[in-house]
Design an enzyme around this catalytic site. Structure first.
Site, PDB file in Angstrom:
ATOM      1  N   HIS A 228      45.782  44.475  38.833  1.00 40.90           N
ATOM      2  CA  HIS A 228      44.494  45.148  39.022  1.00 40.90           C
ATOM      3  C   HIS A 228      43.428  44.093  39.319  1.00 40.90           C
ATOM      4  O   HIS A 228      43.634  42.899  39.084  1.00 40.90           O
ATOM      5  CB  HIS A 228      44.102  45.939  37.762  1.00 40.90           C
ATOM      6  CG  HIS A 228      43.856  45.061  36.573  1.00 40.90           C
ATOM      7  ND1 HIS A 228      44.884  44.436  35.869  1.00 40.90           N
ATOM      8  CD2 HIS A 228      42.699  44.652  35.972  1.00 40.90           C
ATOM      9  CE1 HIS A 228      44.371  43.709  34.897  1.00 40.90           C
ATOM     10  NE2 HIS A 228      43.058  43.814  34.934  1.00 40.90           N
ATOM     11  N   HIS A 285      45.233  40.420  39.550  1.00 40.51           N
ATOM     12  CA  HIS A 285      45.931  39.682  38.493  1.00 40.51           C
ATOM     13  C   HIS A 285      46.706  40.641  37.602  1.00 40.51           C
ATOM     14  O   HIS A 285      46.467  41.842  37.609  1.00 40.51           O
ATOM     15  CB  HIS A 285      44.948  38.840  37.673  1.00 40.51           C
ATOM     16  CG  HIS A 285      43.838  39.631  37.047  1.00 40.51           C
ATOM     17  ND1 HIS A 285      42.761  40.112  37.775  1.00 40.51           N
ATOM     18  CD2 HIS A 285      43.622  40.041  35.766  1.00 40.51           C
ATOM     19  CE1 HIS A 285      41.937  40.772  36.982  1.00 40.51           C
ATOM     20  NE2 HIS A 285      42.442  40.748  35.750  1.00 40.51           N
ATOM     21  N   ARG A 295      51.385  36.974  22.857  1.00 44.92           N
ATOM     22  CA  ARG A 295      50.259  36.408  23.599  1.00 44.92           C
ATOM     23  C   ARG A 295      49.004  37.209  23.286  1.00 44.92           C
ATOM     24  O   ARG A 295      49.056  38.432  23.169  1.00 44.92           O
ATOM     25  CB  ARG A 295      50.542  36.447  25.107  1.00 44.92           C
ATOM     26  CG  ARG A 295      49.397  35.911  25.954  1.00 44.92           C
ATOM     27  CD  ARG A 295      49.790  35.736  27.415  1.00 44.92           C
ATOM     28  NE  ARG A 295      48.632  35.345  28.199  1.00 44.92           N
ATOM     29  CZ  ARG A 295      47.855  36.186  28.866  1.00 44.92           C
ATOM     30  NH1 ARG A 295      48.152  37.479  28.882  1.00 44.92           N
ATOM     31  NH2 ARG A 295      46.798  35.755  29.536  1.00 44.92           N
TER      32      ARG A 295
END
Length: 370
Positions: A228, A285, A295
């Site tokens: 997006h 990205h 993460r």
């Protein structure tokens, strides 16, 4: 993000009818999370792509030129010597980790409503895909006080203080970055009336997005966050020490943005793409996941005052460079994005550029999943 911007989402509620999973209890990837084809672009292999987005020292006397080149060629860069204390970055990451490690039922006490912006839940873009993403999110708009009180009844004030300090420091950095990015285009304070009399973008709007990507039993078939662009002027991203962020470079494919200690990743958003009349592309990205490591990322989403109309800056428009986009407020654009997702930018374009450049999303109108 003031109520006026929140109205954009009320018109496009997101109803995701599924049980919130406890990711830590899963030994294999459920079918609802299995992406048979992650997208139309090849992954950039380590042996093939040695480069990634530039790391720019904000104390470098050539920072403005380096940032301009990075915006034009990548739509993204990393910054060091940005002035945000390491202790604040660490404390904010600690609050995020603390939040996502709460029991699911506790997190759901601060769940985002279908037509809301703030709170705990899945990425709003989930509604555009048939498969779910291997991630959780928490959006902060203004003060997190009410939601944090539900999450940490005894300890909310400490966490609120960390987030509010982070938002304050990010707003200052975002204003500084705006002038570096605009300055690289030859734009001055006289050209930006809505920056305010002091040129400090005092009335700018923002939101904070906390993201958590748990370790995944089958990372090659999962997607942390689908491809997006951001609906912002710019986004400032803090990532922890686990890799996962990838940006698309035209002609190359997906390129990993490696975590650099104390660095922050800067994304060009759709509204800066419009302001620059297409000179600075908003970066496509995504986030991929890891088999053994979790993460965390913290995205500061920065935009103009809600009533300001964003359009190509007059200084960047002329007979050979007609305005490519019609004027639009951030509130209106968020509604367009909520409805059209990655086709939003091309939906507000009024003419095609003569140099043949097109929005990256024209090549990526939909991500096919099976």
């Amino acid at each position: 993000m003031p109520s006026r911007l929140s109205d954009a989402f009320r018109a496009h509620p997101v109803h995701l009818h599924h049980k919130h999973l406890d990711f830590t209890s899963l030994q294999e990837l459920p079918d609802s999370y299995a992406w048979t084809q992650r997208d139309d672009y090849p992954a950039a292999g380590d042996s093939f792509v040695a480069e990634s987005v530039p790391v720019i020292d904000l104390n470098d006397p050539n920072a403005i030129q380096l940032i301009g080149h990075a915006c034009k060629t990548w739509g993204a860069f990393q910054v060091i010597n940005h002035g945000i204390p390491t202790s604040l970055l660490d404390n904010t990451e600690c609050t995020s980790r603390n939040l996502f490690s709460l029991p699911t039922q506790q997190k759901l006490k601060a769940a985002r409503s279908p037509d809301g912006v703030a709170g705990y839940g899945l990425a709003r873009i989930s509604s555009f895909f048939s498969k779910l993403m291997w991630s959780e999110g928490f959006t902060v708009v203004g003060s997190p006080h009410d939601h944090f009180r539900q999450l940490w009844p005894q300890d909310f004030s400490r966490h609120c203080g960390v987030i509010e300090e982070y938002e304050k420091e990010m707003k200052k950095l975002a204003g500084r970055l705006m002038w570096l990015m605009l300055g690289s285009l030859g734009i001055t304070k006289e050209d930006m009336k809505w920056a305010g009399p002091k040129g400090d973008f005092k009335d700018a709007c923002s939101a904070l997005q906390l993201n958590y990507y748990p370790a995944c039993p089958d990372p090659d078939r999962a997607m942390g966050l689908a491809a997006h662009t951001d609906s912002t002027l710019l986004t400032i991203l803090k990532q922890n020490s686990t890799s996962g962020l990838q940006v698309l470079k035209e002609g190359t494919g997906w390129v990993t943005v490696p975590p650099v200690p104390d660095a922050l990743v800067i994304h060009v958003g759709d509204l800066l793409h419009i302001l620059s009349n297409g000179s600075y592309p908003s970066v496509l990205h995504r986030a991929v996941v890891n088999r053994t490591k979790h993460r965390l990322s913290i995205a500061y989403l920065y935009g103009p005052p809600s009533s300001v109309q964003i359009s190509p800056l007059p200084k960047l428009v002329g007979p050979s460079h007609p305005p490519l986009y019609r004027p639009i407020t951030w509130s209106e654009y968020l509604g367009t994005k909520a409805k059209h997702f990655n086709k939003a930018l091309s939906s507000v374009r009024v003419c095609n550029p003569k140099n043949g450049l097109v929005d990256v999303n024209d090549h990526h109108n939909s991500v096919r999943v099976g």
